[in-house]
Design a protein around this motif. Structure first.
Motif, PDB file in Angstrom:
ATOM      1  N   THR A  98       0.839  -1.202   0.000  1.00 22.00           N
ATOM      2  CA  THR A  98       0.000   0.000   0.000  1.00 22.00           C
ATOM      3  C   THR A  98       0.871   1.248   0.000  1.00 22.00           C
ATOM      4  N   GLN A  99       1.901   1.205   0.847  1.00 21.31           N
ATOM      5  CA  GLN A  99       2.835   2.331   0.959  1.00 21.31           C
ATOM      6  C   GLN A  99       3.545   2.604  -0.363  1.00 21.31           C
ATOM      7  N   GLU A 100       3.850   1.525  -1.079  1.00 23.55           N
ATOM      8  CA  GLU A 100       4.532   1.667  -2.372  1.00 23.55           C
ATOM      9  C   GLU A 100       3.555   1.962  -3.510  1.00 23.55           C
ATOM     10  N   ARG A 101       2.307   2.114  -3.185  1.00 24.67           N
ATOM     11  CA  ARG A 101       1.242   2.425  -4.153  1.00 24.67           C
ATOM     12  C   ARG A 101       1.031   1.326  -5.185  1.00 24.67           C
ATOM     13  N   CYS A 102       1.170   0.097  -4.745  1.00 24.12           N
ATOM     14  CA  CYS A 102       0.722  -1.050  -5.547  1.00 24.12           C
ATOM     15  C   CYS A 102      -0.810  -0.983  -5.572  1.00 24.12           C
ATOM     16  N   GLN A 103      -1.405  -1.330  -6.730  1.00 22.07           N
ATOM     17  CA  GLN A 103      -2.867  -1.190  -6.835  1.00 22.07           C
ATOM     18  C   GLN A 103      -3.623  -2.382  -6.268  1.00 22.07           C
ATOM     19  N   ASN A 104      -3.165  -3.599  -6.639  1.00 21.14           N
ATOM     20  CA  ASN A 104      -4.009  -4.772  -6.401  1.00 21.14           C
ATOM     21  C   ASN A 104      -3.253  -5.929  -5.757  1.00 21.14           C
ATOM     22  N   ILE A 105      -4.011  -6.766  -5.075  1.00 21.29           N
ATOM     23  CA  ILE A 105      -3.404  -7.913  -4.408  1.00 21.29           C
ATOM     24  C   ILE A 105      -4.257  -9.179  -4.576  1.00 21.29           C
ATOM     25  N   GLN A 106      -3.577 -10.287  -4.388  1.00 17.06           N
ATOM     26  CA  GLN A 106      -4.226 -11.600  -4.410  1.00 17.06           C
ATOM     27  C   GLN A 106      -3.455 -12.443  -3.407  1.00 17.06           C
ATOM     28  N   GLY A 107      -4.138 -13.260  -2.648  1.00 14.32           N
ATOM     29  CA  GLY A 107      -3.420 -14.092  -1.686  1.00 14.32           C
ATOM     30  C   GLY A 107      -4.300 -14.482  -0.517  1.00 14.32           C
ATOM     31  N   PHE A 108      -3.757 -15.325   0.335  1.00 17.84           N
ATOM     32  CA  PHE A 108      -4.529 -15.886   1.437  1.00 17.84           C
ATOM     33  C   PHE A 108      -5.089 -14.805   2.371  1.00 17.84           C
ATOM     34  N   LEU A 109      -4.418 -13.639   2.442  1.00 21.65           N
ATOM     35  CA  LEU A 109      -4.920 -12.555   3.297  1.00 21.65           C
ATOM     36  C   LEU A 109      -6.334 -12.149   2.879  1.00 21.65           C
ATOM     37  N   ILE A 110      -6.599 -12.148   1.581  1.00 19.40           N
ATOM     38  CA  ILE A 110      -7.932 -11.811   1.084  1.00 19.40           C
ATOM     39  C   ILE A 110      -8.790 -13.062   0.993  1.00 19.40           C
ATOM     40  N   GLY A 111      -8.234 -14.132   0.477  1.00 18.80           N
ATOM     41  CA  GLY A 111      -8.996 -15.371   0.387  1.00 18.80           C
ATOM     42  C   GLY A 111      -8.260 -16.434  -0.401  1.00 18.80           C
TER      43      GLY A 111
END
Ligand code: C2E
Ligand code: CA
Ligand code: CA
Ligand code: CA
Length: 274
Positions: free
Chosen positions: A243-256
């Protein structure tokens, strides 16, 4: 010992022989897997860094009659070698598009393509007819390819990627950073998304090099105006960094995790009682 190469292997490396035998058996089992309905799709959410889900990646599983649920790393390489990936890939694409067509229109679907699917048949024609058949808006479909696609027959692959893009579908470069020439392929084709491989995400904050590489790829994406998806995000700390590096999107176990779509009924509206 027998004189031929196979005989030699049998004599000196029984474990390799065993493996080849197992592979051949799996290949035979796989022949009926599509027709027998033994393939299943799981869906893993993709989200913006504020954790809002905007789509899902379809990930295939094989419910083997005796061996149980098998992951793709176990059978995709075998299917690629035998050519069975063509049939499997078509099934995955059709099933995923049919599923996604039932979701609210803001949700997208990502489907993995094997390099082998670029070498046989008419992939552009196939995608087009599946879009027509399922009624899925082309912009809601994203096809994920690794740079392996461009390694084999560069100009043919490029031609197909352009044809796919002309249909209106999105093209993502998967596993970005793991190959040798990701950068030159980035120059050759206007990818719509870059997916940073989970091997980098996993090392965030414990490994300074990984931090710098991820930071650089996010910066690269920003410079080229290509959104980034960081794969394999498991911890809030990794998300904070991204988030700090201004990445837009994520995928992974943290979300699901990758789950049967019913597990995400609250997001897709599918299967929720009215
Ligand atoms: P991929 O496209 O890089 O997919 C991401 C893999 O990482 C998935 O494994 C997913 O379950 C796993 N993953 C997701 N989030 C996390 C996380 O936070 N931590 C960790 N440790 N792992 C995470 P999966 O489902 O076993 O798939 C493995 C690979 O198989 C995929 O890698 C893709 O290359 C291939 N694959 C899957 N489905 C298909 C398909 O339908 N067609 C083709 N050609 N390949 C497929
Ligand atoms: Ca993928
Ligand atoms: Ca990936
Ligand atoms: Ca991968």
């Amino acid at each position: 010992a027998k004189a031929d190469g196979r005989g030699a292997i049998r004599t000196f490396e029984p474990s390799m022989d065993r493996r080849m035998h197992d592979q051949r058996v799996l290949q035979l089992d796989l022949q009926n897997a599509t027709q027998n309905g033994e393939l299943e799709l799981l869906y893993q959410p993709q989200a913006s860094v504020d954790r809002t889900v905007y789509g899902f990646e379809a990930l295939v599983r094989w419910r083997h009659p005796t061996k149980g649920l098998l992951g793709p790393d176990f059978f995709i390489p075998i299917a690629e070698e035998s050519g069975q990936i063509i049939e499997i890939g078509e099934w995955v694409l059709r099933t995923a598009c049919r599923e996604a067509a039932t979701w609210p229109a803001h949700l997208r679907i990502s489907v993995n393509l094997s390099p082998v699917q670029f070498r046989h048949g008419d992939l552009v024609q196939l995608v087009q007819s599946i879009l027509l058949e399922t009624g899925l808006e082309p912009t809601r479909l994203e096809l994920e390819v690794t740079e392996g696609v461009l390694v084999h027959d560069f100009s043919r692959a490029l031609h197909i990627l352009r044809g796919l893009k002309a249909l209106g579908v999105q093209i993502a470069m998967d596993d970005f950073g793991t190959g040798y020439s990701s950068l030159s392929y980035l120059q050759a084709f206007p990818f719509d998304t870059l997916k940073i491989d989970k091997s980098f995400t996993a090392k965030l904050s414990t490994d300074n090099h990984a931090n710098e590489i991820v930071r650089a790829v996010i910066g690269l994406g920003r410079g080229l105006n290509i959104p980034i998806v960081a794969e394999g995000v498991e911890t809030p700390e990794q998300l904070d960094f991204l988030t700090q590096e201004r990445c837009q999107n994520i995928q992974g176990f943290l979300i699901g995790k990758a789950e049967p779509i019913e597990a995400y009924a609250e997001i897709t509206g599918r299967g929720t009682p009215t």
